[in-house]
Scaffold this active site. Structure first.
Site, PDB file in Angstrom:
ATOM      1  N   GLU A 103       0.783  -0.986   0.038  1.00 29.39           N
ATOM      2  CA  GLU A 103      -0.045   0.070  -0.016  1.00 29.39           C
ATOM      3  C   GLU A 103       0.821   1.212  -0.217  1.00 29.39           C
ATOM      4  O   GLU A 103       0.869   1.882   1.033  1.00 29.39           O
ATOM      5  CB  GLU A 103      -0.761  -0.055   1.216  1.00 29.39           C
ATOM      6  CG  GLU A 103      -2.076   1.260   0.827  1.00 29.39           C
ATOM      7  CD  GLU A 103      -3.113   1.329   2.064  1.00 29.39           C
ATOM      8  OE1 GLU A 103      -3.594   2.411   2.399  1.00 29.39           O
ATOM      9  OE2 GLU A 103      -3.422   0.327   2.782  1.00 29.39           O
TER      10      GLU A 103
ATOM     11  N   HIS B  17      -9.166   0.291  -1.404  1.00 26.84           N
ATOM     12  CA  HIS B  17      -8.593   1.470  -0.792  1.00 26.84           C
ATOM     13  C   HIS B  17      -9.698   2.600  -0.319  1.00 26.84           C
ATOM     14  O   HIS B  17     -10.631   2.717  -0.941  1.00 26.84           O
ATOM     15  CB  HIS B  17      -7.640   2.094  -1.489  1.00 26.84           C
ATOM     16  CG  HIS B  17      -6.672   3.146  -0.902  1.00 26.84           C
ATOM     17  ND1 HIS B  17      -6.994   4.407  -0.607  1.00 26.84           N
ATOM     18  CD2 HIS B  17      -5.619   2.804  -0.157  1.00 26.84           C
ATOM     19  CE1 HIS B  17      -6.282   4.903   0.344  1.00 26.84           C
ATOM     20  NE2 HIS B  17      -5.273   4.221   0.245  1.00 26.84           N
TER      21      HIS B  17
ATOM     22  N   HIS C  15       2.269   4.236  -2.222  1.00 21.56           N
ATOM     23  CA  HIS C  15       1.494   5.520  -3.300  1.00 21.56           C
ATOM     24  C   HIS C  15       2.516   6.363  -4.041  1.00 21.56           C
ATOM     25  O   HIS C  15       3.773   6.437  -3.603  1.00 21.56           O
ATOM     26  CB  HIS C  15       0.522   6.215  -2.651  1.00 21.56           C
ATOM     27  CG  HIS C  15      -0.666   5.428  -1.795  1.00 21.56           C
ATOM     28  ND1 HIS C  15      -1.355   4.545  -2.522  1.00 21.56           N
ATOM     29  CD2 HIS C  15      -0.841   5.230  -0.460  1.00 21.56           C
ATOM     30  CE1 HIS C  15      -2.048   4.163  -1.534  1.00 21.56           C
ATOM     31  NE2 HIS C  15      -1.821   4.455  -0.618  1.00 21.56           N
TER      32      HIS C  15
ATOM     33  N   ASP D 153       1.644   2.071   3.920  1.00 19.47           N
ATOM     34  CA  ASP D 153       0.959   3.041   3.637  1.00 19.47           C
ATOM     35  C   ASP D 153       1.747   4.459   3.236  1.00 19.47           C
ATOM     36  O   ASP D 153       1.201   5.533   3.707  1.00 19.47           O
ATOM     37  CB  ASP D 153      -0.255   3.564   4.574  1.00 19.47           C
ATOM     38  CG  ASP D 153      -1.302   4.271   3.953  1.00 19.47           C
ATOM     39  OD1 ASP D 153      -1.325   4.630   2.716  1.00 19.47           O
ATOM     40  OD2 ASP D 153      -2.297   4.617   4.639  1.00 19.47           O
TER      41      ASP D 153
ATOM     42  N   PHE E 298      -8.140  16.534  -0.105  1.00 22.94           N
ATOM     43  CA  PHE E 298      -7.485  15.987   0.985  1.00 22.94           C
ATOM     44  C   PHE E 298      -6.238  16.545   1.488  1.00 22.94           C
ATOM     45  O   PHE E 298      -5.997  16.903   2.651  1.00 22.94           O
ATOM     46  CB  PHE E 298      -7.472  14.233   0.754  1.00 22.94           C
ATOM     47  CG  PHE E 298      -6.244  13.521   1.348  1.00 22.94           C
ATOM     48  CD1 PHE E 298      -6.552  13.666   2.938  1.00 22.94           C
ATOM     49  CD2 PHE E 298      -5.200  12.993   0.784  1.00 22.94           C
ATOM     50  CE1 PHE E 298      -5.432  12.925   3.494  1.00 22.94           C
ATOM     51  CE2 PHE E 298      -4.288  12.399   1.427  1.00 22.94           C
ATOM     52  CZ  PHE E 298      -4.393  12.357   2.986  1.00 22.94           C
TER      53      PHE E 298
END
Length: 317
Positions: A7, A160, A9, A280, A22
């Site tokens: 995960e 996700h 990015h 993440d 965001f």
């Protein structure tokens, strides 16, 4: 042990506007660091992996990506653009980087075709989709073409988090509950349950759905899902108990939940073979996540299973 994380990015050039709402909530200096790290494939990212014993990462476009695009043709074009961009970046570090496809779920048949292209032609390891598409959830029958392709290609589908189409009334006047603190988990966990109770796993029994953040909390309620569904089935029929789809169809990662107690509980509910390490990055600390796994109260075989072996099996590495 060389860890594998998935995960992790990046940002496709031109996709920044999708994430602006965001990112705008994050303190300016933190946002600057995040932006730098999302755009880096060669230097800082690889160095952080090296320092923390991570051999390989599977990269995914940061959310919401094309799930935030209202125009169908633009979503199709930009999904392909992003996937091609990622394939070019992976090629520079093929031994360290791999990729997840993003899919234009606005057009399910095209999404299925794009997944096949990415897996067969680009060598991607599956797909990561950032939740619903304009309030449409993937238990709807028009998405069966996508699930059929996921199953036939034998690759995982990472669901996700994203923002809800409409914020629940109970969040009114409490913006701190929106987003990653609570709202994303509620939204994504509910989407996963729609897939389960909507019969997706009965229609496509071999698909693997991945949930991050210790499964968005769902594994800890398996017993209650069975108990209350038996009492209140509301006309829904499943081939198995709800709890039995966890592990067989639903896998989870540790991303963003560096709690040893939660890890031990997840292993107890899911089995160690269905819990996988992730970070993440860059939204969470790779250093903290690596230390969390390295110091977890596990025997060496279980630690390696969660940190590496399960991913090797899932992604055929």
């Amino acid at each position: 042990m060389g860890k594998i994380a998935f995960e992790e990015h990046f940002m496709t050039p031109g996709f920044e506007a999708y994430s602006s709402s965001f990112i705008s909530l994050i303190e300016a200096e933190t946002a600057r660091v995040l932006t730098r790290r999302l755009n880096d494939f060669d230097d800082e990212r690889i160095a952080i992996m090296d320092r923390n014993g991570i051999d390989k990462v599977i990269l995914s476009q940061t959310g919401p990506g094309v799930q935030g695009e209202p125009d169908v043709q633009t979503a199709i074009d930009r999904a392909r653009q992003s996937n091609d961009f990622l394939a070019e970046r992976i090629a520079r570090h093929g031994d360290r980087l791999a990729g997840f496809a993003i899919l234009p779920m606005q057009a399910p048949e095209t999404a299925a075709e794009e997944l096949e292209r990415c897996v067969r032609d680009l060598g991607f390891k599956g797909a990561m989709v950032h939740g619903h598409t304009d309030g449409v959830y993937y238990d709807a029958r028009q998405f069966d073409v996508v699930w059929d392709k996921v199953q036939s290609l034998d690759v995982p589908f990472y669901l996700h988090p994203t923002n809800a189409k409409q914020d629940p009334f109970c969040f009114a006047d409490h913006p701190e509950l929106l987003g990653a603190t609570w709202g994303w988990g509620v939204e994504t966990g509910s989407h996963a349950l729609r897939l389960l109770f909507g019969g997706v796993f009965d229609r496509f029994p071999d698909i693997k759905l991945v949930l991050g953040h210790m499964g968005e909390g769902l594994p800890f309620l398996r017993w209650r899902f069975d108990s209350r569904f038996e009492a209140y089935p509301c006309g829904v029929t499943l081939k198995r108990k709800p709890s039995e789809y966890f592990g067989s169809n639903i896998l989870i990662t540790t991303s963003g939940v560096c709690s040893h107690h939660a890890l031990i509980g997840a292993i107890g509910e899911m089995g160690a073979e269905n819990v996988l390490f992730s970070v993440d990055y860059p939204y969470e600390s790779t250093e903290l996540a690596a230390e969390f796994l390295d110091t977890a109260p596990l025997d060496d075989a279980t630690r390696q299973m969660i940190g590496r072996d399960n991913a090797v099996r899932l992604f055929k590495l």
